[in-house]
Design a protein around this motif. Structure first.
Motif, mmCIF file in Angstrom:
data_model
loop_
_atom_site.group_PDB
_atom_site.id
_atom_site.type_symbol
_atom_site.label_atom_id
_atom_site.label_comp_id
_atom_site.label_asym_id
_atom_site.label_seq_id
_atom_site.Cartn_x
_atom_site.Cartn_y
_atom_site.Cartn_z
ATOM 1 N N GLY A 80 0.715 -1.106 -0.075
ATOM 2 C CA GLY A 80 0.077 -0.088 0.140
ATOM 3 C C GLY A 80 1.009 1.238 -0.013
ATOM 4 N N ARG A 81 0.213 2.344 0.647
ATOM 5 C CA ARG A 81 0.982 3.609 0.676
ATOM 6 C C ARG A 81 1.667 3.485 2.019
ATOM 7 N NH1 ARG A 81 -4.581 4.544 1.247
ATOM 8 N NH2 ARG A 81 -4.667 4.728 -0.880
ATOM 9 N N LEU A 82 2.785 3.726 1.953
ATOM 10 C CA LEU A 82 3.734 3.707 3.329
ATOM 11 C C LEU A 82 4.220 5.277 3.519
ATOM 12 C CD1 LEU A 82 6.021 0.995 2.413
ATOM 13 C CD2 LEU A 82 3.846 0.621 3.401
ATOM 14 N N HIS A 107 -1.848 -3.485 6.925
ATOM 15 C CA HIS A 107 -3.034 -3.033 5.998
ATOM 16 C C HIS A 107 -2.890 -3.759 4.553
ATOM 17 C CE1 HIS A 107 -3.921 0.316 8.907
ATOM 18 N NE2 HIS A 107 -2.551 0.521 8.946
ATOM 19 N N ILE A 108 -3.800 -3.540 3.688
ATOM 20 C CA ILE A 108 -3.687 -3.735 2.365
ATOM 21 C C ILE A 108 -4.502 -2.515 1.692
ATOM 22 C CG2 ILE A 108 -4.463 -4.990 0.528
ATOM 23 C CD1 ILE A 108 -4.699 -7.587 2.323
ATOM 24 N N GLU A 109 -3.600 -1.707 0.910
ATOM 25 C CA GLU A 109 -4.265 -0.439 0.333
ATOM 26 C C GLU A 109 -4.284 -0.512 -1.243
ATOM 27 O OE1 GLU A 109 -3.274 2.230 4.153
ATOM 28 O OE2 GLU A 109 -2.008 2.389 2.284
ATOM 29 N N LEU A 110 -3.785 -1.821 -1.690
ATOM 30 C CA LEU A 110 -3.657 -1.832 -3.085
ATOM 31 C C LEU A 110 -4.637 -3.163 -3.556
ATOM 32 C CD1 LEU A 110 0.167 -2.094 -3.590
ATOM 33 C CD2 LEU A 110 -1.310 -0.043 -3.617
ATOM 34 N N ASP A 111 -5.182 -2.735 -4.891
ATOM 35 C CA ASP A 111 -5.795 -3.988 -5.470
ATOM 36 C C ASP A 111 -4.797 -4.985 -6.473
ATOM 37 O OD1 ASP A 111 -5.108 -2.859 -8.313
ATOM 38 O OD2 ASP A 111 -6.876 -1.868 -8.506
ATOM 39 N N ALA A 112 -5.207 -6.076 -7.080
ATOM 40 C CA ALA A 112 -4.507 -6.903 -7.521
ATOM 41 C C ALA A 112 -3.560 -6.348 -8.591
ATOM 42 C CB ALA A 112 -5.622 -8.165 -8.193
ATOM 43 N N ARG A 113 -3.923 -5.345 -9.344
ATOM 44 C CA ARG A 113 -3.258 -4.782 -10.289
ATOM 45 C C ARG A 113 -2.276 -3.686 -9.859
ATOM 46 N NH1 ARG A 113 -7.483 -2.560 -14.807
ATOM 47 N NH2 ARG A 113 -5.503 -1.988 -15.776
ATOM 48 N N GLY A 114 -1.906 -3.630 -8.542
ATOM 49 C CA GLY A 114 -1.074 -2.445 -7.908
ATOM 50 C C GLY A 114 -1.742 -1.335 -7.835
ATOM 51 N N ARG A 115 -2.872 -0.827 -7.927
ATOM 52 C CA ARG A 115 -3.446 0.518 -7.773
ATOM 53 C C ARG A 115 -3.814 0.735 -6.563
ATOM 54 N NH1 ARG A 115 -7.592 -0.286 -12.580
ATOM 55 N NH2 ARG A 115 -8.416 -1.909 -11.156
ATOM 56 N N GLU A 116 -3.676 1.833 -6.092
ATOM 57 C CA GLU A 116 -3.990 2.245 -4.733
ATOM 58 C C GLU A 116 -5.599 2.431 -4.504
ATOM 59 O OE1 GLU A 116 -2.198 5.754 -3.419
ATOM 60 O OE2 GLU A 116 -0.190 4.846 -3.254
ATOM 61 N N HIS A 117 -6.124 1.928 -3.348
ATOM 62 C CA HIS A 117 -7.366 2.346 -3.209
ATOM 63 C C HIS A 117 -7.529 3.635 -2.608
ATOM 64 C CE1 HIS A 117 -9.431 -1.745 -3.966
ATOM 65 N NE2 HIS A 117 -8.459 -2.154 -3.390
ATOM 66 N N PRO A 118 -8.467 4.451 -2.808
ATOM 67 C CA PRO A 118 -8.380 5.510 -2.232
ATOM 68 C C PRO A 118 -8.537 5.800 -0.725
ATOM 69 C CG PRO A 118 -9.903 5.389 -4.193
ATOM 70 C CD PRO A 118 -9.615 4.208 -3.855
ATOM 71 N N VAL A 119 -7.957 6.763 -0.022
ATOM 72 C CA VAL A 119 -7.958 6.892 1.394
ATOM 73 C C VAL A 119 -9.184 7.129 1.960
ATOM 74 C CG1 VAL A 119 -7.390 8.245 3.311
ATOM 75 C CG2 VAL A 119 -5.565 7.989 1.391
ATOM 76 N N GLY A 120 -9.801 6.194 2.775
ATOM 77 C CA GLY A 120 -11.052 6.344 3.300
ATOM 78 C C GLY A 120 -12.227 5.755 2.953
ATOM 79 N N VAL A 121 -12.109 4.703 1.870
ATOM 80 C CA VAL A 121 -13.010 3.833 1.326
ATOM 81 C C VAL A 121 -13.368 2.786 2.323
ATOM 82 C CG1 VAL A 121 -12.719 4.635 -1.069
ATOM 83 C CG2 VAL A 121 -11.590 2.666 -0.129
ATOM 84 N N ARG A 122 -14.655 2.157 2.124
ATOM 85 C CA ARG A 122 -14.948 1.073 3.230
ATOM 86 C C ARG A 122 -15.128 -0.169 2.347
ATOM 87 N NH1 ARG A 122 -15.824 2.519 8.393
ATOM 88 N NH2 ARG A 122 -16.022 4.689 8.766
ATOM 89 N N PHE A 123 -14.802 -0.203 1.122
ATOM 90 C CA PHE A 123 -14.953 -1.369 0.378
ATOM 91 C C PHE A 123 -13.681 -1.445 -0.510
ATOM 92 C CE2 PHE A 123 -16.126 -3.582 -3.656
ATOM 93 C CZ PHE A 123 -16.170 -4.956 -3.113
ATOM 94 N N HIS A 124 -12.833 -2.620 -0.514
ATOM 95 C CA HIS A 124 -11.655 -2.704 -1.441
ATOM 96 C C HIS A 124 -12.010 -3.928 -2.356
ATOM 97 C CE1 HIS A 124 -8.281 -1.160 1.152
ATOM 98 N NE2 HIS A 124 -9.239 -0.151 0.864
ATOM 99 N N ALA A 125 -12.241 -3.579 -3.591
ATOM 100 C CA ALA A 125 -12.653 -4.586 -4.617
ATOM 101 C C ALA A 125 -11.334 -5.243 -4.946
ATOM 102 C CB ALA A 125 -12.991 -4.089 -6.036
ATOM 103 N N ASP A 126 -11.159 -6.562 -4.905
ATOM 104 C CA ASP A 126 -10.155 -7.476 -5.464
ATOM 105 C C ASP A 126 -8.569 -6.894 -4.859
ATOM 106 O OD1 ASP A 126 -8.959 -9.104 -7.156
ATOM 107 O OD2 ASP A 126 -8.624 -7.599 -8.912
ATOM 108 N N GLU A 127 -8.616 -7.175 -3.707
ATOM 109 C CA GLU A 127 -7.353 -6.484 -3.000
ATOM 110 C C GLU A 127 -6.220 -7.636 -3.408
ATOM 111 O OE1 GLU A 127 -8.443 -4.909 1.385
ATOM 112 O OE2 GLU A 127 -8.226 -7.077 1.430
ATOM 113 N N THR A 128 -4.993 -6.972 -3.339
ATOM 114 C CA THR A 128 -3.695 -7.576 -3.463
ATOM 115 C C THR A 128 -3.606 -8.373 -2.168
ATOM 116 O OG1 THR A 128 -1.516 -7.649 -4.178
ATOM 117 C CG2 THR A 128 -2.360 -6.218 -2.455
ATOM 118 N N PRO A 129 -2.746 -9.609 -2.264
ATOM 119 C CA PRO A 129 -2.238 -10.315 -1.161
ATOM 120 C C PRO A 129 -1.872 -9.690 -0.056
ATOM 121 C CG PRO A 129 -2.104 -11.639 -3.015
ATOM 122 C CD PRO A 129 -2.263 -10.188 -3.505
#
Length: 307
Positions: A194-196, A227-249
């Motif tokens: 994620g974003r460090l 934390h996990i803050e990226l999706d499987a394609r390596g894109r950041e989920h926006p700060v503050g969202v309450r659903f992460h589609a297709d999280e990276t491991p």
């Protein structure tokens, strides 16, 4: 196993398998707390995005003398987040299974930020529970990390010796923990997909160099962050969202930790900004523009019912 509290689920899937990552508007939000059994003496818990968008991960490590809970997450209210009750069930089950008289529970922190210390009050003033202060001096004194942060000190759970050391960079109070017996490193917010956020780049460079050296020396295979803050394609989920589609491991490899070390050493030392890598990005200093854009993206997603 004795029944877990309402709103808590237990599974034994590998750490790299998908976790419950919130829900779109109108969907079942899922449990309050997900518990994953890594092995008979190791659990990783995740607080739900329905109660905290941070959705932090919380390791629980068991031995024959002590149990170590690393962090208490973001939520104080035991009705909204039954962390203490869940940990009590897991510890009591371990005690019964191994015929122990009892077990001290040590509640420590990977670092002192509120999304990792918010549940401390659930454990204060309980018998057989030690809550380590979140200040640097308290952490240093309890574990005996002298000199700070470089000393690597043993911490014996009973039949399971951990190694603890300081890890400033993200937060001046940070530590990381290595379990050589299982090839695990618990890296807190210093390394995760994620974003460090970087408070002190020079300190982070030193910390990551030491993390890689210790991982190589002790046979670490899996690095577990908070934390996990990226999706499987390596894109950041926006700060503050309450659903992460297709999280990276969740887990990182030691090779990915090396890449993070190299990314930190290549980052400009004299300016703030985002330095992108794989599978993590460094947010160094006051990243005002990127932060505003991420927050705006989160507002758009929420308006569309996507998180």
């Amino acid at each position: 196993m004795t029944s877990l509290p309402a709103g808590v689920v237990l599974d034994s899937e590998p750490l790299e398998r998908p976790w419950i990552a919130g829900a779109r508007r109108g969907e079942d939000p899922g449990p309050l707390l997900q518990v994953r059994r890594v092995d008979e003496a190791t659990y990783v818990l995740r607080q739900s995005k329905r109660v905290t968008y941070e959705a932090p991960f919380i390791p629980l490590l068991l031995g024959t003398k002590r149990a170590l809970l690393l962090d208490t997450g973001a939520v104080a209210d035991p009705l909204r987040m039954p962390l203490r009750a869940t940990v009590r069930v897991l510890v009591d089950e371990w005690v019964r299974a191994h015929g122990l008289d009892g077990l001290e529970l040590v509640v420590a922190h990977t670092h002192g930020h509120g999304d990792h210390t918010g549940g401390d009050a659930q454990f204060v003033d309980l018998p057989d529970v030690t809550v380590v202060g979140k200040g640097r001096e308290a952490v240093q004194e309890y574990f005996g990390i002298e000199p700070w942060p470089d000393a690597v000190v043993p911490f014996d759970l009973g039949g399971r010796e951990l190694l603890v050391t300081g890890a400033p960079g993200h937060d001046a109070r940070s530590i990381f923990v290595v379990d050589p017996s299982r090839g695990l490193m618990f890296s807190g917010d210093t390394a995760y997909p994620g974003r460090l956020f970087v408070q002190d780049l020079a300190a982070l460079r030193q910390t990551l160099t030491r993390m890689v050296e210790l991982a190589e020396r002790t046979g670490v295979e899996t690095v577990v962050g908070c934390h996990i803050e990226l999706d499987a394609r390596g894109r950041e989920h926006p700060v503050g969202v309450r659903f992460h589609a297709d999280e990276t491991p969740l887990p990182l490899t030691v090779d990915q930790l090396r890449r993070l070390r190299d990314l930190a050493h290549a980052a400009p030392a004299d300016k703030s900004g985002v330095v992108r890598g794989t599978p993590m990005n460094l947010w160094i200093g006051r990243c005002v523009g990127p932060g505003l854009r991420s927050t705006a993206a989160a507002l758009v997603r929420r308006a569309r019912g996507l998180g």
